[in-house]
Design a protein around this motif. Structure first.
Motif, PDB file in Angstrom:
ATOM      1  N   UNK A  47       0.833  -1.201   0.000  1.00 41.42           N
ATOM      2  CA  UNK A  47       0.000   0.000   0.000  1.00 41.42           C
ATOM      3  C   UNK A  47       0.870   1.255   0.000  1.00 41.42           C
ATOM      4  N   UNK A  48       1.898   1.257   0.820  1.00 38.42           N
ATOM      5  CA  UNK A  48       2.764   2.427   0.881  1.00 38.42           C
ATOM      6  C   UNK A  48       3.368   2.713  -0.488  1.00 38.42           C
ATOM      7  N   UNK A  49       3.809   1.686  -1.184  1.00 38.45           N
ATOM      8  CA  UNK A  49       4.423   1.862  -2.490  1.00 38.45           C
ATOM      9  C   UNK A  49       3.413   2.414  -3.502  1.00 38.45           C
ATOM     10  N   UNK A  50       2.231   1.814  -3.606  1.00 36.64           N
ATOM     11  CA  UNK A  50       1.273   2.298  -4.605  1.00 36.64           C
ATOM     12  C   UNK A  50       0.696   3.664  -4.202  1.00 36.64           C
ATOM     13  N   UNK A  51       0.614   3.927  -2.911  1.00 38.74           N
ATOM     14  CA  UNK A  51       0.145   5.220  -2.447  1.00 38.74           C
ATOM     15  C   UNK A  51       1.133   6.319  -2.847  1.00 38.74           C
ATOM     16  N   UNK A  52       2.425   6.069  -2.633  1.00 41.81           N
ATOM     17  CA  UNK A  52       3.437   7.052  -3.014  1.00 41.81           C
ATOM     18  C   UNK A  52       3.456   7.245  -4.528  1.00 41.81           C
ATOM     19  N   UNK A  53       3.276   6.170  -5.274  1.00 38.02           N
ATOM     20  CA  UNK A  53       3.210   6.305  -6.736  1.00 38.02           C
ATOM     21  C   UNK A  53       2.012   7.143  -7.157  1.00 38.02           C
ATOM     22  N   UNK A  54       0.884   6.968  -6.466  1.00 35.80           N
ATOM     23  CA  UNK A  54      -0.326   7.715  -6.836  1.00 35.80           C
ATOM     24  C   UNK A  54      -0.139   9.215  -6.648  1.00 35.80           C
ATOM     25  N   UNK A  55       0.793   9.612  -5.791  1.00 33.30           N
ATOM     26  CA  UNK A  55       1.056  11.028  -5.541  1.00 33.30           C
ATOM     27  C   UNK A  55       2.168  11.588  -6.423  1.00 33.30           C
ATOM     28  N   UNK A  56       2.876  10.716  -7.126  1.00 30.97           N
ATOM     29  CA  UNK A  56       3.966  11.146  -8.010  1.00 30.97           C
ATOM     30  C   UNK A  56       3.390  11.661  -9.327  1.00 30.97           C
ATOM     31  N   UNK A  57       4.109  12.567  -9.989  1.00 37.40           N
ATOM     32  CA  UNK A  57       3.634  13.049 -11.290  1.00 37.40           C
ATOM     33  C   UNK A  57       3.387  11.885 -12.255  1.00 37.40           C
ATOM     34  N   UNK A  58       2.204  11.867 -12.837  1.00 36.58           N
ATOM     35  CA  UNK A  58       1.791  10.821 -13.780  1.00 36.58           C
ATOM     36  C   UNK A  58       1.838   9.420 -13.189  1.00 36.58           C
ATOM     37  N   UNK A 115      -7.469   4.284  -4.564  1.00 31.64           N
ATOM     38  CA  UNK A 115      -8.671   5.027  -4.208  1.00 31.64           C
ATOM     39  C   UNK A 115      -9.550   4.280  -3.221  1.00 31.64           C
ATOM     40  N   UNK A 116      -9.673   2.984  -3.400  1.00 29.30           N
ATOM     41  CA  UNK A 116     -10.468   2.155  -2.478  1.00 29.30           C
ATOM     42  C   UNK A 116      -9.771   2.010  -1.127  1.00 29.30           C
ATOM     43  N   UNK A 117      -8.462   1.790  -1.157  1.00 25.66           N
ATOM     44  CA  UNK A 117      -7.714   1.516   0.067  1.00 25.66           C
ATOM     45  C   UNK A 117      -7.458   2.759   0.914  1.00 25.66           C
TER      46      UNK A 117
END
Length: 163
Positions: A47-58, A115-117
């Motif tokens: 979750x931490x990894x995909x969460x940080x990616x979701x906040x990165x540009x593109x 978004x769900x998590x």
């Protein structure tokens, strides 16, 4: 008393009690956060990894930068990314500016899952960390952890420079 005992700054009883409370509390917090995400089939590091990616540009980030940001080894990030890639949540592509680097990209499915998590995770953080503390305690915790981060970053920089 040995010469080693003369230079070792042993913990006082109060320091020992606080240290052990920190160790146990931080581990119990991580277990609780992990448990709440596990119901969704995702680990806390995932979750931490995909969460940080979701906040990165593109939704993209070099894996080496991501590893440094989430304070995990490159090897661990590589293994986590491989698990997420098999599930269609991320994909790896060569870094455009150098052939050796790898960029991790969040897929549409990955964005949807984050978004769900996010709601589940925020509720878990509130329940297990924020709500048990007063606002003053939580602010003090944040300030203390920032102080620790700065001190450890300085030590890490000194160790790197000495190599």
């Amino acid at each position: 008393m040995t010469s080693e005992d003369a230079v070792t700054r042993w913990l006082s009883a109060d320091e020992q009690q606080a240290w052990r409370a920190y160790l146990r509390g931080s581990r119990e917090l991580e277990v609780a956060l992990e448990r709440d995400l596990a119901d969704q089939g995702v680990s806390l590091p995932e979750y931490e990894l995909i969460s940080m990616l979701s906040e990165a540009p593109e939704g993209r980030q070099r894996m080496s930068a991501l590893a440094a940001f989430i304070v995990q080894s490159r090897s661990r990030v590589t293994h986590t990314a491989a698990r997420l890639e098999k599930r269609g949540l991320v994909r790896r592509i060569p870094a455009p500016d150098d052939g050796r680097g790898v960029v991790l990209c969040l897929t549409d499915a990955g964005f949807a899952l984050v978004g769900q998590l996010a709601r589940i995770h925020v509720e878990s953080v509130r329940r297990h960390l924020i709500d048990p503390l007063t606002a003053e305690q939580f602010r003090a915790l944040g300030e203390a952890m920032q102080t620790i981060r700065r001190a450890n970053a300085a030590v890490g920089a000194e160790e790197t420079a000495a190599r």
